[in-house]
Motif scaffolding. Sequence first.
Motif, PDB file in Angstrom:
ATOM      1  N   ALA A 167      38.776 -28.743 -58.074  1.00  0.00           N
ATOM      2  CA  ALA A 167      39.594 -28.036 -59.033  1.00  0.00           C
ATOM      3  C   ALA A 167      40.253 -28.776 -59.572  1.00  0.00           C
ATOM      4  O   ALA A 167      40.225 -27.706 -61.206  1.00  0.00           O
ATOM      5  CB  ALA A 167      40.832 -27.805 -57.475  1.00  0.00           C
ATOM      6  N   GLY A 168      40.626 -29.947 -59.828  1.00  0.00           N
ATOM      7  CA  GLY A 168      41.206 -30.764 -61.389  1.00  0.00           C
ATOM      8  C   GLY A 168      40.084 -30.313 -62.316  1.00  0.00           C
ATOM      9  O   GLY A 168      40.781 -29.938 -63.458  1.00  0.00           O
ATOM     10  N   VAL A 169      38.825 -31.409 -62.080  1.00  0.00           N
ATOM     11  CA  VAL A 169      37.991 -30.814 -62.694  1.00  0.00           C
ATOM     12  C   VAL A 169      37.911 -29.802 -63.960  1.00  0.00           C
ATOM     13  O   VAL A 169      37.871 -29.241 -65.015  1.00  0.00           O
ATOM     14  CB  VAL A 169      36.593 -30.824 -63.091  1.00  0.00           C
ATOM     15  N   LEU A 170      38.205 -28.609 -62.825  1.00  0.00           N
ATOM     16  CA  LEU A 170      37.659 -27.462 -63.333  1.00  0.00           C
ATOM     17  C   LEU A 170      39.093 -26.862 -64.045  1.00  0.00           C
ATOM     18  O   LEU A 170      38.467 -26.239 -65.635  1.00  0.00           O
ATOM     19  CB  LEU A 170      37.781 -26.106 -62.255  1.00  0.00           C
ATOM     20  N   ILE A 171      40.062 -26.765 -63.287  1.00  0.00           N
ATOM     21  CA  ILE A 171      41.541 -26.558 -64.529  1.00  0.00           C
ATOM     22  C   ILE A 171      41.231 -27.124 -66.080  1.00  0.00           C
ATOM     23  O   ILE A 171      41.624 -26.542 -67.033  1.00  0.00           O
ATOM     24  CB  ILE A 171      42.435 -26.643 -63.298  1.00  0.00           C
ATOM     25  N   SER A 172      41.063 -28.532 -65.378  1.00  0.00           N
ATOM     26  CA  SER A 172      41.054 -29.486 -66.818  1.00  0.00           C
ATOM     27  C   SER A 172      40.004 -28.352 -67.998  1.00  0.00           C
ATOM     28  O   SER A 172      40.204 -28.113 -69.220  1.00  0.00           O
ATOM     29  CB  SER A 172      41.003 -30.325 -66.992  1.00  0.00           C
TER      30      SER A 172
ATOM     31  N   GLY B  18      34.297 -41.315 -64.171  1.00  0.00           N
ATOM     32  CA  GLY B  18      34.857 -40.404 -64.431  1.00  0.00           C
ATOM     33  C   GLY B  18      35.081 -39.254 -65.629  1.00  0.00           C
ATOM     34  O   GLY B  18      34.617 -38.424 -65.610  1.00  0.00           O
ATOM     35  N   THR B  19      34.026 -39.722 -66.758  1.00  0.00           N
ATOM     36  CA  THR B  19      33.595 -39.635 -67.716  1.00  0.00           C
ATOM     37  C   THR B  19      32.651 -38.808 -67.532  1.00  0.00           C
ATOM     38  O   THR B  19      32.630 -37.296 -68.182  1.00  0.00           O
ATOM     39  CB  THR B  19      33.013 -40.162 -68.816  1.00  0.00           C
ATOM     40  N   ILE B  20      31.693 -38.865 -66.595  1.00  0.00           N
ATOM     41  CA  ILE B  20      30.620 -37.789 -66.230  1.00  0.00           C
ATOM     42  C   ILE B  20      31.225 -36.625 -65.460  1.00  0.00           C
ATOM     43  O   ILE B  20      30.304 -35.276 -65.413  1.00  0.00           O
ATOM     44  CB  ILE B  20      29.476 -38.478 -65.069  1.00  0.00           C
ATOM     45  N   ARG B  21      32.097 -37.202 -64.330  1.00  0.00           N
ATOM     46  CA  ARG B  21      32.366 -35.682 -63.407  1.00  0.00           C
ATOM     47  C   ARG B  21      33.152 -34.836 -64.273  1.00  0.00           C
ATOM     48  O   ARG B  21      33.061 -33.982 -64.327  1.00  0.00           O
ATOM     49  CB  ARG B  21      32.982 -36.998 -62.647  1.00  0.00           C
ATOM     50  N   GLY B  22      33.435 -35.727 -65.643  1.00  0.00           N
ATOM     51  CA  GLY B  22      34.980 -34.999 -66.735  1.00  0.00           C
ATOM     52  C   GLY B  22      34.111 -33.321 -67.227  1.00  0.00           C
ATOM     53  O   GLY B  22      34.409 -32.514 -67.300  1.00  0.00           O
ATOM     54  N   ALA B  23      32.846 -34.351 -67.315  1.00  0.00           N
ATOM     55  CA  ALA B  23      31.756 -33.241 -68.067  1.00  0.00           C
ATOM     56  C   ALA B  23      31.465 -31.849 -67.324  1.00  0.00           C
ATOM     57  O   ALA B  23      30.557 -31.158 -67.442  1.00  0.00           O
ATOM     58  CB  ALA B  23      30.918 -33.516 -68.088  1.00  0.00           C
ATOM     59  N   GLY B  24      31.461 -32.186 -65.564  1.00  0.00           N
ATOM     60  CA  GLY B  24      31.483 -31.814 -64.676  1.00  0.00           C
ATOM     61  C   GLY B  24      29.958 -31.809 -64.165  1.00  0.00           C
ATOM     62  O   GLY B  24      29.176 -31.081 -62.899  1.00  0.00           O
ATOM     63  N   ALA B  25      29.581 -33.153 -64.238  1.00  0.00           N
ATOM     64  CA  ALA B  25      27.975 -32.910 -63.651  1.00  0.00           C
ATOM     65  C   ALA B  25      28.661 -34.330 -62.414  1.00  0.00           C
ATOM     66  O   ALA B  25      28.846 -35.422 -62.411  1.00  0.00           O
ATOM     67  CB  ALA B  25      27.602 -34.023 -64.640  1.00  0.00           C
ATOM     68  N   SER B  26      28.426 -34.167 -61.029  1.00  0.00           N
ATOM     69  CA  SER B  26      29.109 -35.056 -59.791  1.00  0.00           C
ATOM     70  C   SER B  26      27.415 -35.105 -59.395  1.00  0.00           C
ATOM     71  O   SER B  26      28.031 -36.068 -58.121  1.00  0.00           O
ATOM     72  CB  SER B  26      29.654 -34.676 -59.536  1.00  0.00           C
ATOM     73  N   PHE B  27      26.737 -33.949 -59.192  1.00  0.00           N
ATOM     74  CA  PHE B  27      25.723 -34.979 -58.557  1.00  0.00           C
ATOM     75  C   PHE B  27      24.691 -35.968 -58.974  1.00  0.00           C
ATOM     76  O   PHE B  27      24.529 -36.899 -57.614  1.00  0.00           O
ATOM     77  CB  PHE B  27      24.355 -33.680 -58.368  1.00  0.00           C
ATOM     78  N   VAL B  28      24.389 -36.323 -59.111  1.00  0.00           N
ATOM     79  CA  VAL B  28      24.211 -37.597 -59.508  1.00  0.00           C
ATOM     80  C   VAL B  28      24.633 -38.884 -59.508  1.00  0.00           C
ATOM     81  O   VAL B  28      24.043 -39.857 -59.022  1.00  0.00           O
ATOM     82  CB  VAL B  28      23.371 -37.134 -61.196  1.00  0.00           C
TER      83      VAL B  28
ATOM     84  N   MET C 189      28.099 -25.933 -65.512  1.00  0.00           N
ATOM     85  CA  MET C 189      29.586 -26.392 -65.955  1.00  0.00           C
ATOM     86  C   MET C 189      29.844 -25.277 -67.077  1.00  0.00           C
ATOM     87  O   MET C 189      29.277 -24.646 -67.175  1.00  0.00           O
ATOM     88  CB  MET C 189      28.863 -27.653 -65.663  1.00  0.00           C
ATOM     89  N   PHE C 190      30.748 -25.792 -65.915  1.00  0.00           N
ATOM     90  CA  PHE C 190      32.168 -24.392 -66.977  1.00  0.00           C
ATOM     91  C   PHE C 190      32.675 -24.888 -68.695  1.00  0.00           C
ATOM     92  O   PHE C 190      34.336 -25.282 -68.742  1.00  0.00           O
ATOM     93  CB  PHE C 190      33.320 -24.306 -65.962  1.00  0.00           C
ATOM     94  N   CYS C 191      31.435 -25.535 -69.590  1.00  0.00           N
ATOM     95  CA  CYS C 191      32.182 -26.510 -71.040  1.00  0.00           C
ATOM     96  C   CYS C 191      31.857 -25.021 -71.632  1.00  0.00           C
ATOM     97  O   CYS C 191      30.823 -23.885 -72.439  1.00  0.00           O
ATOM     98  CB  CYS C 191      31.159 -26.996 -71.240  1.00  0.00           C
ATOM     99  N   ILE C 192      32.929 -23.866 -71.156  1.00  0.00           N
ATOM    100  CA  ILE C 192      33.260 -22.278 -71.920  1.00  0.00           C
ATOM    101  C   ILE C 192      33.676 -22.183 -73.122  1.00  0.00           C
ATOM    102  O   ILE C 192      34.798 -22.932 -74.095  1.00  0.00           O
ATOM    103  CB  ILE C 192      33.407 -21.584 -70.552  1.00  0.00           C
ATOM    104  N   SER C 193      33.591 -20.644 -73.811  1.00  0.00           N
ATOM    105  CA  SER C 193      33.532 -20.969 -75.621  1.00  0.00           C
ATOM    106  C   SER C 193      35.338 -20.716 -75.344  1.00  0.00           C
ATOM    107  O   SER C 193      36.044 -21.042 -74.681  1.00  0.00           O
ATOM    108  CB  SER C 193      33.319 -19.167 -75.767  1.00  0.00           C
TER     109      SER C 193
END
Length: 459
Positions: free
Chosen positions: A84-89, A386-396, A1-5
């Motif tokens: 897209a919203g999660v990735l852009i944020s 919302g909290t979990i999906r914002g971290a990029g985890a949406s499958f569970v 997931m995109f929690c990048i530098s």
Amino acid sequence: MFCISKQSRTGTGNAITEGPIWKALLSFFFPILLGTFFQQLYNTVDAVVVGRFVGKQALAAVGGGSSVFVNLIVGFFMGLSSGAGVLISQFYGAGRGTELSRAVHTAIAMSIAGGLIMTAMGIGLCGPVLTATGTPQDTMEPSLVYLRIFFAGMVPMSLYNMGSGILRAVGDSRTPLIILIAGCAANIALDMLLVLGLRLGVAGVALATIICQAGCAAATLAVLGRSRESWHFAWKKLAVSPHILREILRIGFPAGIQSSLYTISNIIIQSFVNAFGTDTVAAWAAFGKIDSIFWMTVSALGIAVTTFSGQNCGAHQYRRVRQGMQESMLLATVLTLLMSAVFLTAGQPLFLLFSSDGAVIEEGMHMLRFLVPFWLTYISIEILSGTIRGAGASFVPMLMTVFGVCLLRIVWLFAAVPRSGTLDSVMASYPITWTVTSIMFWVYYLCGRWIPKSEPPEI
């Protein structure tokens, strides 16, 4: 997931990665709430106009099985685009301007394609779906007219929702609100002109909606086009970046599936409600408009929490993410208690906005008194997901919702409802499944497995 530098943040959006959490959440939440209110007002005004000036068959056509079918198709693509919203944020929180720009143009291209697909699916499937759900015969024809016109406007609707999602992802929740207020005012004026003036009935409210959505889409794209920041949109740059699209789909596809399966369960509920006749269907439609005030409030919190979590995950501030969840949960609880008290004491005047038919109002008040006390059992689902999906985890979260809300609800409907044959047993499927799903979300959230453990490779 995109929690990048983490790099220096590009642009002048509203970063919510620093300062008092409650202040950041509230300043972001209220414009979203008002925006969601005016979004809902589109359909509510349609229901009020046709219910009061055309008849209860028209009210059932606009707000009954039709609205559930719209939610099925539109909900999937809106869930898909939420990636897209999660990735852009996350890109914004991490200060990755180049990738943010690519994500914006990929998202807009995706919304155009999605709008065309929704138009084809909506127009092609509306007849079979309404028949399968047992739509009363006296509402079938107006329902088909409404849906065919409504689905013709899916491209502008998709563009507006994607464009406003991009602006919210970088912290600008006010601009989409201003555009939506203008669109809603135009929608009211067009409803009056087309329904009361030209006597077009349900066709008039559908036309008013898609005309105003087209205006909102044009205004949103103009705002993105005038921006000089990294989220600037230019038609000549419209293209799909495959690696960006894959990540959007990875995050958004489970959310889309979750939304669709949630709505499928509501379609099944609608088919059970339809069996009780036109008065009950009209009451259910009117209650749905009142009930939507609660849903738009917790949905606005969910959007705010998702963006808050996404930006702070991009900045690697995971403790702040947890604190944001706690403060959001407190706010959701207070607001839910206030709304419950208001609706339980002032329900009847609200139903009179939609219909003067005594049987419809009586049925609607029974629905309200049964379901409103259980709203508190739902709010954990919205805030935690919302909290979990914002971290990029949406499958569970998708799996938990599919089991807890969808499958369990369907089992209840087909196992318990036929034995009692009452509307109460149908409505009981909501609090039962909300409670079970909330418990699962709390277990998953507290275990902490949704928090990114390492840096992913750059793309």
